[in-house]
Design a protein around this motif. Sequence first.
Motif, short mmCIF file in Angstrom:
data_model
loop_
_atom_site.label_atom_id
_atom_site.label_comp_id
_atom_site.label_asym_id
_atom_site.label_seq_id
_atom_site.Cartn_x
_atom_site.Cartn_y
_atom_site.Cartn_z
N ARG A 168 0.83 -1.20 0.00
CA ARG A 168 0.00 0.00 0.00
C ARG A 168 0.87 1.26 0.00
NH1 ARG A 168 -3.54 -3.30 3.36
NH2 ARG A 168 -2.49 -2.59 5.26
N ILE A 169 1.99 1.22 0.72
CA ILE A 169 2.91 2.36 0.73
C ILE A 169 3.54 2.55 -0.65
CG2 ILE A 169 5.07 3.24 1.67
CD1 ILE A 169 4.33 1.87 4.31
N PHE A 170 3.99 1.47 -1.24
CA PHE A 170 4.60 1.54 -2.57
C PHE A 170 3.60 2.04 -3.61
CE2 PHE A 170 8.64 -1.24 -2.66
CZ PHE A 170 9.09 -0.61 -1.51
N LYS A 171 2.36 1.63 -3.48
CA LYS A 171 1.33 2.04 -4.44
C LYS A 171 1.18 3.56 -4.43
CE LYS A 171 -2.89 0.93 -3.50
NZ LYS A 171 -4.10 0.11 -3.28
N ALA A 172 1.24 4.18 -3.24
CA ALA A 172 1.15 5.63 -3.15
C ALA A 172 2.33 6.30 -3.86
CB ALA A 172 1.11 6.06 -1.68
N GLY A 173 3.52 5.69 -3.77
CA GLY A 173 4.68 6.25 -4.45
C GLY A 173 4.63 6.05 -5.95
N ILE A 174 4.16 4.89 -6.39
CA ILE A 174 4.09 4.59 -7.82
C ILE A 174 3.12 5.54 -8.52
CG2 ILE A 174 3.42 2.83 -9.51
CD1 ILE A 174 4.40 0.72 -7.51
N ARG A 175 2.05 5.90 -7.84
CA ARG A 175 1.09 6.83 -8.43
C ARG A 175 1.68 8.22 -8.66
NH1 ARG A 175 -4.14 5.19 -4.67
NH2 ARG A 175 -4.82 3.39 -5.93
N ARG A 176 2.75 8.56 -7.94
CA ARG A 176 3.39 9.86 -8.10
C ARG A 176 4.55 9.82 -9.08
NH1 ARG A 176 2.63 13.60 -3.79
NH2 ARG A 176 0.49 13.33 -3.03
N LEU A 177 4.77 8.70 -9.74
CA LEU A 177 5.87 8.62 -10.70
C LEU A 177 5.68 9.66 -11.80
CD1 LEU A 177 6.42 4.77 -11.13
CD2 LEU A 177 7.78 6.40 -9.81
N GLY A 178 6.77 10.29 -12.16
CA GLY A 178 6.71 11.38 -13.13
C GLY A 178 6.85 12.73 -12.46
N ALA A 226 13.10 3.73 1.71
CA ALA A 226 14.36 4.34 1.29
C ALA A 226 14.96 3.58 0.10
CB ALA A 226 15.34 4.36 2.46
N ASP A 227 14.88 2.26 0.13
CA ASP A 227 15.38 1.46 -1.00
C ASP A 227 14.56 1.74 -2.26
OD1 ASP A 227 17.28 0.36 0.65
OD2 ASP A 227 16.10 -1.45 1.10
N PHE A 228 13.27 1.97 -2.10
CA PHE A 228 12.41 2.27 -3.24
C PHE A 228 12.82 3.59 -3.90
CE2 PHE A 228 8.44 4.16 -4.91
CZ PHE A 228 8.11 3.20 -5.87
N ILE A 229 13.11 4.60 -3.08
CA ILE A 229 13.56 5.88 -3.61
C ILE A 229 14.90 5.72 -4.33
CG2 ILE A 229 14.36 8.19 -2.99
CD1 ILE A 229 11.35 7.90 -2.90
N SER A 254 8.51 15.02 -8.99
CA SER A 254 9.84 15.10 -8.37
C SER A 254 9.99 14.04 -7.29
CB SER A 254 10.03 16.50 -7.76
OG SER A 254 9.12 16.69 -6.68
N ILE A 255 11.23 13.74 -6.98
CA ILE A 255 11.52 12.77 -5.93
C ILE A 255 10.96 13.24 -4.60
CG2 ILE A 255 13.39 11.75 -4.56
CD1 ILE A 255 13.01 10.39 -7.19
N ARG A 256 10.95 14.54 -4.39
CA ARG A 256 10.39 15.08 -3.14
C ARG A 256 8.92 14.76 -3.01
NH1 ARG A 256 11.65 16.13 1.96
NH2 ARG A 256 10.27 17.71 2.85
N ASP A 257 8.17 14.87 -4.10
CA ASP A 257 6.74 14.53 -4.07
C ASP A 257 6.54 13.05 -3.78
OD1 ASP A 257 5.98 17.12 -4.53
OD2 ASP A 257 5.79 16.87 -6.71
N ILE A 258 7.36 12.22 -4.38
CA ILE A 258 7.25 10.77 -4.16
C ILE A 258 7.57 10.44 -2.70
CG2 ILE A 258 8.15 8.51 -4.82
CD1 ILE A 258 8.69 9.65 -7.60
N GLU A 259 8.60 11.07 -2.15
CA GLU A 259 8.94 10.84 -0.74
C GLU A 259 7.80 11.26 0.18
OE1 GLU A 259 12.55 13.01 -0.23
OE2 GLU A 259 13.83 11.32 -0.82
N ASP A 260 7.16 12.39 -0.13
CA ASP A 260 6.03 12.84 0.69
C ASP A 260 4.88 11.84 0.62
OD1 ASP A 260 7.39 15.10 1.44
OD2 ASP A 260 6.48 16.39 -0.08
#
Length: 245
Positions: free
Chosen positions: A104-114, A224-227, A116-122
């Motif tokens: 579920r955490i990864f899914k939130a990050g994948i949706r922000r792909l495209g 962190a590994d995902f980033i 900035s890295i800062r947005d994905i981290e948030d």
Amino acid sequence: MQLFVFFLIQTQSDTAAAADSLSLAAQQDNMSMFELLSEGGVLMIPLFILSLVAIYVIAERWRSLNNARIEVDGFLRTVGEMLKDGDRERALTYCDGIDKPLPRIFKAGIRRLGRSIRDIEDALSNAGKKEIYHLEKRMNWLATIAGVAPLIGFTGTVTGMIEAFMDIQSLQGNVNPSVLAGGIWEALITTATGLIVGIIAYGFYNFLLGKINRMVHELENASADFIDMLQSPSSKSKKERTKVG
């Protein structure tokens, strides 16, 4: 011969009497636990309710935490291969199919792909906070029981001693130990029961909290590994650089 027969009959009689005595004692022992707890008075009712709640929380949290575990390295590797191939939708579908905190955490990050890295981290951080909240759900109940149960037991001690001194006053000091037994029973039983419930709740609270902290640490490391994986060159860009060269 008659003496031997008499001795045999007497021995059997003694054996039967001893067996009857043991049977009666066993019946008394079987009833003693309920009778013992019933001597604790009305405060045994909230202690009994707290013990049931503690058992429910311990069983529910233990089951939930065990179900939340996942093989982090394998999951991260699978998602990483999908994203390196540019298959974002497949990675989202794969995460949707696993009902656990890390997907579920990864899914939130994948949706922000495209972005900035800062947005994905948030996005990962916000999703992680939600998952931590769910992991710690009802743990405050267990902490409350660990603190309240002994206090109820000590309250039983006070009320029991008050009852005992009231008996002494009503009889103008002409009492024997049997008269004071009721108040003393209440004082001792409620205290012991409250301490037992509190110790068990406190012990499992720390045990489950340790499992939660380890799981939170794993989620943070995986995020962190995902980033880091997103910041590494993709296979597609490697192929393009190879052709240019």
